[in-house]
Design a protein around this motif. Sequence first.
Motif, short mmCIF file in Angstrom:
data_model
loop_
_atom_site.label_atom_id
_atom_site.label_comp_id
_atom_site.label_asym_id
_atom_site.label_seq_id
_atom_site.Cartn_x
_atom_site.Cartn_y
_atom_site.Cartn_z
N LEU A 176 -89.73 -45.60 28.57
CA LEU A 176 -91.08 -45.12 28.25
C LEU A 176 -91.98 -46.24 27.72
O LEU A 176 -93.19 -46.06 27.63
N ASN A 177 -91.37 -47.37 27.37
CA ASN A 177 -92.11 -48.40 26.67
C ASN A 177 -92.01 -49.75 27.40
O ASN A 177 -92.82 -50.07 28.25
N TYR A 178 -90.99 -50.53 27.10
CA TYR A 178 -90.93 -51.92 27.55
C TYR A 178 -91.00 -52.10 29.07
O TYR A 178 -91.66 -53.03 29.55
N LEU A 179 -90.35 -51.22 29.82
CA LEU A 179 -90.26 -51.39 31.27
C LEU A 179 -91.44 -50.80 32.05
O LEU A 179 -91.52 -50.97 33.26
N VAL A 180 -92.34 -50.11 31.35
CA VAL A 180 -93.47 -49.49 32.06
C VAL A 180 -94.85 -49.83 31.47
O VAL A 180 -95.85 -49.68 32.16
N LEU A 181 -94.89 -50.26 30.22
CA LEU A 181 -96.17 -50.56 29.58
C LEU A 181 -96.27 -52.04 29.23
O LEU A 181 -95.25 -52.69 28.97
N PRO A 182 -97.46 -52.60 29.16
CA PRO A 182 -97.61 -54.05 29.03
C PRO A 182 -97.51 -54.64 27.62
O PRO A 182 -97.28 -55.83 27.47
N LEU A 183 -97.70 -53.82 26.57
CA LEU A 183 -97.82 -54.38 25.22
C LEU A 183 -96.58 -55.14 24.76
O LEU A 183 -96.67 -56.32 24.39
N ARG A 184 -95.43 -54.50 24.77
CA ARG A 184 -94.22 -55.16 24.27
C ARG A 184 -93.79 -56.35 25.15
O ARG A 184 -93.38 -57.39 24.60
N PRO A 185 -93.88 -56.27 26.48
CA PRO A 185 -93.54 -57.45 27.29
C PRO A 185 -94.43 -58.65 27.00
O PRO A 185 -94.01 -59.80 27.17
N ALA A 186 -95.66 -58.39 26.57
CA ALA A 186 -96.56 -59.49 26.21
C ALA A 186 -96.14 -60.14 24.90
O ALA A 186 -96.47 -61.31 24.65
N GLN A 187 -95.41 -59.40 24.08
CA GLN A 187 -94.98 -59.91 22.78
C GLN A 187 -93.56 -60.46 22.78
O GLN A 187 -93.25 -61.38 22.02
N TYR A 188 -92.69 -59.88 23.62
CA TYR A 188 -91.27 -60.24 23.60
C TYR A 188 -90.74 -60.47 25.01
O TYR A 188 -91.08 -59.72 25.94
N THR A 189 -89.89 -61.46 25.16
CA THR A 189 -89.10 -61.57 26.38
C THR A 189 -88.07 -60.43 26.34
O THR A 189 -87.87 -59.80 25.29
N ALA A 190 -87.40 -60.20 27.45
CA ALA A 190 -86.40 -59.13 27.48
C ALA A 190 -85.31 -59.32 26.42
O ALA A 190 -85.01 -58.38 25.65
#
Length: 353
Positions: free
Chosen positions: A174-188
């Motif tokens: 619901l978050n990291y794999l579909v929305l842009p905010l967390r990927p912009a802050q953290y690598t996987a």
Amino acid sequence: MSAKSLCYYLLLLVVYFSLSASSTAASKVSAIIVFGDSTVDPGNNNFIPTVAKSNFPPYGRDFDGGVATGRFSNGRLVTDFLSEAFGLPSSVPAYLDPSYTIEQLATGVSFASAGTGLDDLTAKIASVIPLSQQLEYFVEYKERLKLAKGESIANKIIAEALYIFSIGTNDFILNYLVLPLRPAQYTAPEYVAYLIVLADAAVRDAYDLGARKIEFTGLAPFGCVPAVRTLNHNEPGECNQEYNKFARRFNAELQEAVRKLNGELAGVQVVYAETYSVGSAIIANPSGYGFENVVQGCCGTGLIDLSVLCGVDEPLTCQDAEKYMFFDSVHPSERTYRIVADNVLNNALQVFL
């Protein structure tokens, strides 16, 4: 047999049964106390303003009385089966359900909320209860328990309860794999590490509040749930192996965190419950577990049907959920939950039996 021999024999029996009773009492679980997401939410979301609900047919059709309690399944959840296995009630009630008294909640309670995650942002996305709030509800629960039972008995219940955490999948799907905010802050790898820090902190918070027997559930192969298969653009209908890599990475780091917690917290016993392997085994060999379908959910079309979509497509819902690994496009059927519960009970939770 002489009188002296008889007395000696009776003394041995008394000692044996005393030791057995002592051992049983020492390993007894007083209650099941649950934190997490839809995998363990028995209906808390019914009482908050969110669309993440399942308190309508066809959900709950195989639950006692055919009641749609708010559980995202056709029947009971893993925690319900575990409660029964420990000699407690056959279902764990939702804390926010006003129909339950504190007396009923004394043997088990779930603070879980469908759609939530370790990351507070995940809870905000779904407008559900964050883990931090679940822990605050637990503080409130403790005070209610003391008023009802007295401080001594309440403290004993808290100390001997089994605490179950089942959470983390939504942080990815619901978050990291579909929305842009967390990927912009953290690598996987950084995001997984961030979630593990949050998991570690949650266990320490529960420990500070009196928890001593704790189980943290690993992630299942969520890249193989029907909705993810449907939306797998590269290989439609197939498991998304990139998603499964996240689950495996999280599980590996969670196991290390569990080892660390056991080494640092005095008097605690934290166990890791493996679910990835049993989920993978069912998918690899459905018939061996009595399933006919592991790629679609029983509800509706079985492809993307979830929550209200299950209600809309109720006429399409399968007749026998026992043949399906999943009930809707994300959540397991009761039969799958039973298999997982048996696996967890016979492995991770053996130390508490």
